[in-house]
Design a protein around this motif. Structure first.
Motif, PDB file in Angstrom:
ATOM      1  N   GLN A 169      -2.608  -5.185  -8.309  1.00  0.00           N
ATOM      2  CA  GLN A 169      -3.491  -4.046  -8.556  1.00  0.00           C
ATOM      3  C   GLN A 169      -4.531  -3.817  -7.466  1.00  0.00           C
ATOM      4  O   GLN A 169      -5.135  -2.756  -7.419  1.00  0.00           O
ATOM      5  CB  GLN A 169      -4.174  -4.210  -9.916  1.00  0.00           C
ATOM      6  CG  GLN A 169      -3.222  -3.925 -11.075  1.00  0.00           C
ATOM      7  CD  GLN A 169      -3.850  -4.206 -12.431  1.00  0.00           C
ATOM      8  OE1 GLN A 169      -4.699  -5.079 -12.567  1.00  0.00           O
ATOM      9  NE2 GLN A 169      -3.413  -3.482 -13.446  1.00  0.00           N
ATOM     10  N   THR A 229       0.823  -1.205   0.000  1.00  0.00           N
ATOM     11  CA  THR A 229       0.000   0.000   0.000  1.00  0.00           C
ATOM     12  C   THR A 229       0.860   1.259   0.000  1.00  0.00           C
ATOM     13  O   THR A 229       0.606   2.207  -0.751  1.00  0.00           O
ATOM     14  CB  THR A 229      -0.922   0.004   1.233  1.00  0.00           C
ATOM     15  OG1 THR A 229      -1.784  -1.132   1.176  1.00  0.00           O
ATOM     16  CG2 THR A 229      -1.762   1.267   1.281  1.00  0.00           C
ATOM     17  N   VAL A 281       2.558   1.950  -3.350  1.00  0.00           N
ATOM     18  CA  VAL A 281       1.620   2.547  -4.303  1.00  0.00           C
ATOM     19  C   VAL A 281       1.346   3.998  -3.925  1.00  0.00           C
ATOM     20  O   VAL A 281       1.289   4.882  -4.787  1.00  0.00           O
ATOM     21  CB  VAL A 281       0.305   1.733  -4.345  1.00  0.00           C
ATOM     22  CG1 VAL A 281      -0.751   2.459  -5.163  1.00  0.00           C
ATOM     23  CG2 VAL A 281       0.563   0.353  -4.942  1.00  0.00           C
ATOM     24  N   GLU A 282       1.192   4.257  -2.630  1.00  0.00           N
ATOM     25  CA  GLU A 282       0.952   5.623  -2.150  1.00  0.00           C
ATOM     26  C   GLU A 282       2.116   6.544  -2.522  1.00  0.00           C
ATOM     27  O   GLU A 282       1.918   7.729  -2.821  1.00  0.00           O
ATOM     28  CB  GLU A 282       0.782   5.601  -0.626  1.00  0.00           C
ATOM     29  CG  GLU A 282       0.611   6.956   0.019  1.00  0.00           C
ATOM     30  CD  GLU A 282      -0.727   7.611  -0.265  1.00  0.00           C
ATOM     31  OE1 GLU A 282      -0.868   8.805   0.052  1.00  0.00           O
ATOM     32  OE2 GLU A 282      -1.629   6.935  -0.812  1.00  0.00           O
ATOM     33  N   ILE A 285       3.431   0.402 -10.784  1.00  0.00           N
ATOM     34  CA  ILE A 285       2.771  -0.818 -10.344  1.00  0.00           C
ATOM     35  C   ILE A 285       3.535  -2.066 -10.770  1.00  0.00           C
ATOM     36  O   ILE A 285       3.537  -3.085 -10.059  1.00  0.00           O
ATOM     37  CB  ILE A 285       1.310  -0.868 -10.866  1.00  0.00           C
ATOM     38  CG1 ILE A 285       0.505  -1.962 -10.135  1.00  0.00           C
ATOM     39  CG2 ILE A 285       1.277  -1.064 -12.360  1.00  0.00           C
ATOM     40  CD1 ILE A 285       0.279  -1.690  -8.681  1.00  0.00           C
ATOM     41  N   ARG A 313      -5.099   9.494  -2.921  1.00  0.00           N
ATOM     42  CA  ARG A 313      -4.976   9.468  -4.372  1.00  0.00           C
ATOM     43  C   ARG A 313      -6.349   9.544  -5.038  1.00  0.00           C
ATOM     44  O   ARG A 313      -6.496  10.118  -6.120  1.00  0.00           O
ATOM     45  CB  ARG A 313      -4.231   8.206  -4.810  1.00  0.00           C
ATOM     46  CG  ARG A 313      -2.793   8.172  -4.315  1.00  0.00           C
ATOM     47  CD  ARG A 313      -2.010   7.052  -4.924  1.00  0.00           C
ATOM     48  NE  ARG A 313      -1.732   7.317  -6.324  1.00  0.00           N
ATOM     49  CZ  ARG A 313      -1.141   6.454  -7.146  1.00  0.00           C
ATOM     50  NH1 ARG A 313      -0.790   5.271  -6.700  1.00  0.00           N
ATOM     51  NH2 ARG A 313      -0.909   6.755  -8.396  1.00  0.00           N
ATOM     52  N   TYR A 339      -3.834  -3.188  -4.599  1.00  0.00           N
ATOM     53  CA  TYR A 339      -3.259  -2.148  -3.751  1.00  0.00           C
ATOM     54  C   TYR A 339      -3.499  -0.748  -4.305  1.00  0.00           C
ATOM     55  O   TYR A 339      -3.284   0.238  -3.610  1.00  0.00           O
ATOM     56  CB  TYR A 339      -1.752  -2.377  -3.570  1.00  0.00           C
ATOM     57  CG  TYR A 339      -1.452  -3.628  -2.796  1.00  0.00           C
ATOM     58  CD1 TYR A 339      -1.412  -3.623  -1.408  1.00  0.00           C
ATOM     59  CD2 TYR A 339      -1.244  -4.842  -3.447  1.00  0.00           C
ATOM     60  CE1 TYR A 339      -1.162  -4.778  -0.699  1.00  0.00           C
ATOM     61  CE2 TYR A 339      -0.993  -6.010  -2.749  1.00  0.00           C
ATOM     62  CZ  TYR A 339      -0.956  -5.969  -1.371  1.00  0.00           C
ATOM     63  OH  TYR A 339      -0.721  -7.127  -0.657  1.00  0.00           O
ATOM     64  N   THR A 340      -3.945  -0.648  -5.557  1.00  0.00           N
ATOM     65  CA  THR A 340      -4.162   0.670  -6.148  1.00  0.00           C
ATOM     66  C   THR A 340      -5.473   1.288  -5.692  1.00  0.00           C
ATOM     67  O   THR A 340      -5.704   2.469  -5.923  1.00  0.00           O
ATOM     68  CB  THR A 340      -4.167   0.586  -7.687  1.00  0.00           C
ATOM     69  OG1 THR A 340      -5.274  -0.230  -8.117  1.00  0.00           O
ATOM     70  CG2 THR A 340      -2.868  -0.011  -8.196  1.00  0.00           C
ATOM     71  N   SER A 346      -5.866   3.968  -1.478  1.00  0.00           N
ATOM     72  CA  SER A 346      -5.403   5.278  -1.057  1.00  0.00           C
ATOM     73  C   SER A 346      -6.492   6.329  -1.222  1.00  0.00           C
ATOM     74  O   SER A 346      -6.845   6.730  -2.336  1.00  0.00           O
ATOM     75  CB  SER A 346      -4.169   5.697  -1.873  1.00  0.00           C
ATOM     76  OG  SER A 346      -3.831   7.030  -1.603  1.00  0.00           O
ATOM     77  N   GLU A 375       3.646   6.380  -5.166  1.00  0.00           N
ATOM     78  CA  GLU A 375       3.574   6.465  -6.624  1.00  0.00           C
ATOM     79  C   GLU A 375       4.678   5.678  -7.324  1.00  0.00           C
ATOM     80  O   GLU A 375       5.147   6.033  -8.407  1.00  0.00           O
ATOM     81  CB  GLU A 375       3.563   7.929  -7.084  1.00  0.00           C
ATOM     82  CG  GLU A 375       2.380   8.698  -6.510  1.00  0.00           C
ATOM     83  CD  GLU A 375       2.269  10.119  -7.036  1.00  0.00           C
ATOM     84  OE1 GLU A 375       3.127  10.524  -7.840  1.00  0.00           O
ATOM     85  OE2 GLU A 375       1.318  10.817  -6.653  1.00  0.00           O
TER      86      GLU A 375
END
Length: 306
Positions: free
Chosen positions: A271, A246, A249-250, A255, A280, A273-274, A277, A252
């Motif tokens: 994905q 997480t 991904v946070e 991926i 985001r 985990y996208t 946030s 950035e």
């Protein structure tokens, strides 16, 4: 004596010996196929649960028994799906190796489970566990879970020889016995200076040799969680790995890079985990340009307006 002659006879049984013998052959079969020890142990646990639930010999188990067992209350859809997979593998093995003459799982319907969502610890919760009075090795386990994204089985198996200081990497073995060498986080590089350089970081206790099992790692981190006052039952030691994914991904991170770091076979797994946030999500919505909303309809100036 051939292998087929050593197998248990297909007969009515009331004790667990034949179950255990069949499971022993099943474990050998899985190891020869290269399955991870964690997978083998988990499947054995599911089979033993079925044995207790049915109270029958393995050759007497029917499709109805399996449906009743999987449909019992108190288990999540995800667990039910995993359990079904273990039982399908076990009974297919019994058929292939002539332990029984049919496979009762052939018509066992697939289990539908909702798409998984990460359940990460926050940084504040991780700090609370580290400050909870946990022993040094437990703290090391927590750090490996968060800063390297390791599963509990990977944490338990860390060896000083896995660390390469010249390349700043760490060797690990993930699901399916996939071996990778991953970038070493600076926090773990510093930790390595206090841990054995040529031995297991978490050696087994008592008469066992080698390293601790993943279940022991789970127990120790769970105790630290409880001491830290974290009561959410959905947060488990695996949530450290979720926090790793997480937070990448946070930050950035691409991926595909996250996929490689987490050793996911499929990008679809990464994905999930996208979607966690909130920052985001808010930033995405705020990225849409605004516009001035007219106060009046303007129909009087344009009689042909809809």
């Amino acid at each position: 004596m051939g292998v087929a002659q050593r197998k248990p006879q297909l007969r009515l049984i009331s004790d667990q010996d034949d179950w255990d013998l069949a499971l022993a052959y099943f474990e050998e079969y899985q190891r020869s196929a290269g399955l991870a020890e964690t997978t083998i142990r988990n499947r054995a646990s599911f089979v033993r649960t079925l044995r207790r639930s049915c109270g029958k010999s393995y050759e007497e188990v029917t499709l109805v028994d399996l449906r009743r067992h999987l449909g019992r209350p108190g288990i999540t859809a995800g667990t039910r799906r995993t359990e079904r997979g273990a039982l399908v593998a076990f009974f297919r093995f019994l058929l292939e190796d002539d332990f029984r003459g049919d496979d009762p799982t052939v018509r066992l319907a697939p289990v539908t489970a909702p798409k998984g969502t990460p359940r990460p610890f926050t940084r504040a919760q991780i700090d609370a566990m580290l400050d909870s009075g946990a022993y040094r090795k437990t703290r090391a386990m927590i750090l490996l879970g968060y800063f390297q994204g390791f599963r509990v089985s990977q944490i338990g198996a860390v060896h000083g020889g896995d660390i390469d200081r010249l390349t700043s990497t760490i060797r690990t073995v993930g699901k399916g016995n996939k071996e990778r060498r991953l970038p070493l986080h600076p926090v773990i590089a510093e930790l390595a200076t206090t841990m054995p350089a040529d031995d297991w970081w978490f050696p087994a206790r008592g008469t066992r040799t080698g390293h601790v099992r993943g279940s022991s790692v789970t127990d120790l981190i769970t105790k630290a969680k409880i001491r830290a006052g974290i009561t959410d039952p959905k947060l488990t030691p695996h949530s450290l790995r979720h926090a790793y994914g997480t937070d990448l991904v946070e930050a950035e991170v691409d991926i595909r890079v996250v996929q490689e770091l987490m050793m996911h076979e499929s990008l679809a797994t990464t994905q999930i985990y996208t979607g966690v946030s909130e920052r985001r999500k808010r930033a995405a919505v705020d990225a849409l340009p605004g516009r001035v909303v007219p106060i009046r309809s303007g129909r009087s100036a344009n009689p042909l307006a809809a």
